[in-house]
Design a protein around this motif. Structure first.
Motif, PDB file in Angstrom:
ATOM      1  N   VAL A  60       6.055   5.292   3.959  1.00 52.72           N
ATOM      2  CA  VAL A  60       6.162   6.390   3.001  1.00 52.72           C
ATOM      3  C   VAL A  60       7.614   6.658   2.632  1.00 52.72           C
ATOM      4  O   VAL A  60       7.934   7.020   1.484  1.00 52.72           O
ATOM      5  CB  VAL A  60       5.505   7.667   3.595  1.00 52.72           C
TER       6      VAL A  60
ATOM      7  N   SER B  63       0.843  -1.199   0.000  1.00 53.29           N
ATOM      8  CA  SER B  63       0.000   0.000   0.000  1.00 53.29           C
ATOM      9  C   SER B  63       0.881   1.253   0.000  1.00 53.29           C
ATOM     10  O   SER B  63       1.919   1.286   0.674  1.00 53.29           O
ATOM     11  CB  SER B  63      -0.916  -0.014   1.227  1.00 53.29           C
ATOM     12  N   PRO B  64       0.493   2.269  -0.758  1.00 51.87           N
ATOM     13  CA  PRO B  64       1.306   3.510  -0.780  1.00 51.87           C
ATOM     14  C   PRO B  64       1.395   4.182   0.587  1.00 51.87           C
ATOM     15  O   PRO B  64       2.335   4.932   0.855  1.00 51.87           O
ATOM     16  CB  PRO B  64       0.557   4.404  -1.783  1.00 51.87           C
ATOM     17  N   ASP B  65       0.399   3.903   1.451  1.00 54.47           N
ATOM     18  CA  ASP B  65       0.404   4.536   2.775  1.00 54.47           C
ATOM     19  C   ASP B  65       1.311   3.811   3.758  1.00 54.47           C
ATOM     20  O   ASP B  65       1.527   4.306   4.873  1.00 54.47           O
ATOM     21  CB  ASP B  65      -1.028   4.565   3.345  1.00 54.47           C
ATOM     22  N   TYR B  66       1.836   2.647   3.378  1.00 49.82           N
ATOM     23  CA  TYR B  66       2.714   1.888   4.280  1.00 49.82           C
ATOM     24  C   TYR B  66       4.168   2.201   3.936  1.00 49.82           C
ATOM     25  O   TYR B  66       4.616   1.971   2.812  1.00 49.82           O
ATOM     26  CB  TYR B  66       2.454   0.388   4.133  1.00 49.82           C
TER      27      TYR B  66
END
Length: 214
Positions: free
Chosen positions: A116, A111-114
Motif C-alpha cells: 500500500v 494488486s492494489p492490496d500489495y
C-alpha cells in the motif's frame, strides 16, 4: 575434443525446435536472477529480482521449471548420459507452469492490496525475458510433437508400402519361379526331417518323397 568444442558440436546437431527449447529454457532459468520489478516507496527506488522479496518462491519455481528442460538438452551436449525423456512433453509442461508462476507473481505484485505504501510499480527486463523464454519453450514443444507425429506417419507408411511391394512381387512370379521356390523349401524341409539318418539314407528318402510328389 575440448568441452567447448563438444558443446558447440552438440548445439549444431540440435534441430530447430530443440534449439528454441534450449534458448527459451535458459532464459526462463536465468530470469529470476535478473530484475523483475522496480518500485518506489516515497522517493526511495527499489529493484526486485525474481528470487527476492515476498514472491521469491514463485521465482524459485520458475527457475526450477526452466532448469529441468535446459539440462535435459544441455547435459548430453557435454557428453554426460541422462535418462531419455520426451523433450516435447517436458518443455510443454514446464513452459506452461512457468507462465502460470509469472501470471501469479504479476497479479499479486500489481494488486492494489500489495504494498500500500508503494507509490510506483513497474516491470523490468527480467520479467520480459521470462515470458519470452516460456513462449519459446511452448512453441518448441509444439513443433517437436508435430515432427514426432510426422515421423511416426512416415514410418508407418513406409512399412505398409514395403509389405505391398513384396506382395506385388510375389504375385508377379510366374508358375515356374513359384515351383522352384516351393521345391527348394520342400528340399530344405525334407533335409531337416531326415537329419538323424545317414547321408546315403537321407538322399534316398528325399528322392523317394520327391518322386511321390511328382
Amino acid at each position: 575434443m575440448s568441452l567447448t568444442e563438444r558443446i558447440k558440436q552438440g548445439y549444431l546437431r540440435l534441430s530447430g525446435h530443440e534449439k528454441a527449447i534450449l534458448i527459451g529454457s535458459g532464459l526462463v532459468m536465468l530470469s529470476p536472477l535478473l530484475p523483475w520489478y522496480d518500485s518506489m516507496k516515497g522517493y526511495i527506488p527499489e529493484t526486485i529480482i525474481g528470487v527476492s522479496g515476498p514472491l521469491f518462491l514463485l521465482g524459485i519455481f520458475t527457475m526450477i521449471f526452466g532448469a529441468l528442460t535446459f539440462f535435459q538438452l544441455f547435459l548430453p551436449m557435454t557428453g554426460k548420459s541422462l535418462a531419455k525423456r520426451d523433450i516435447g512433453q517436458l518443455s510443454n509442461f514446464c513452459g506452461f507452469q512457468s507462465i502460470l508462476m509469472l501470471i501469479i507473481s504479476n497479479s499479486v505484485f500489481f494488486s492494489p492490496d500489495y504494498g500500500v505504501s508503494i507509490t510506483h510499480k513497474g516491470t523490468r527486463f527480467g520479467m520480459f525475458f521470462a515470458f519470452i523464454g516460456a513462449v519459446l519453450m511452448i512453441f518448441g514443444a509444439y513443433f517437436a510433437k508435430k515432427r514426432a507425429r510426422k515421423t511416426d506417419f512416415t514410418t508407418r507408411t513406409l512399412s505398409e508400402n514395403q509389405v505391398q511391394s513384396y506382395t506385388a512381387q510375389v504375385e508377379q512370379m510366374d508358375a515356374r519361379e513359384r515351383y522352384r521356390s516351393m521345391s527348394s523349401n520342400a528340399r530344405a524341409n525334407l533335409w531337416q526331417r531326415h537329419e538323424t539318418n545317414s547321408p546315403f539314407e537321407r538322399l534316398d528318402a528325399i528322392e523317394k518323397e520327391i518322386k511321390n510328389d511328382l
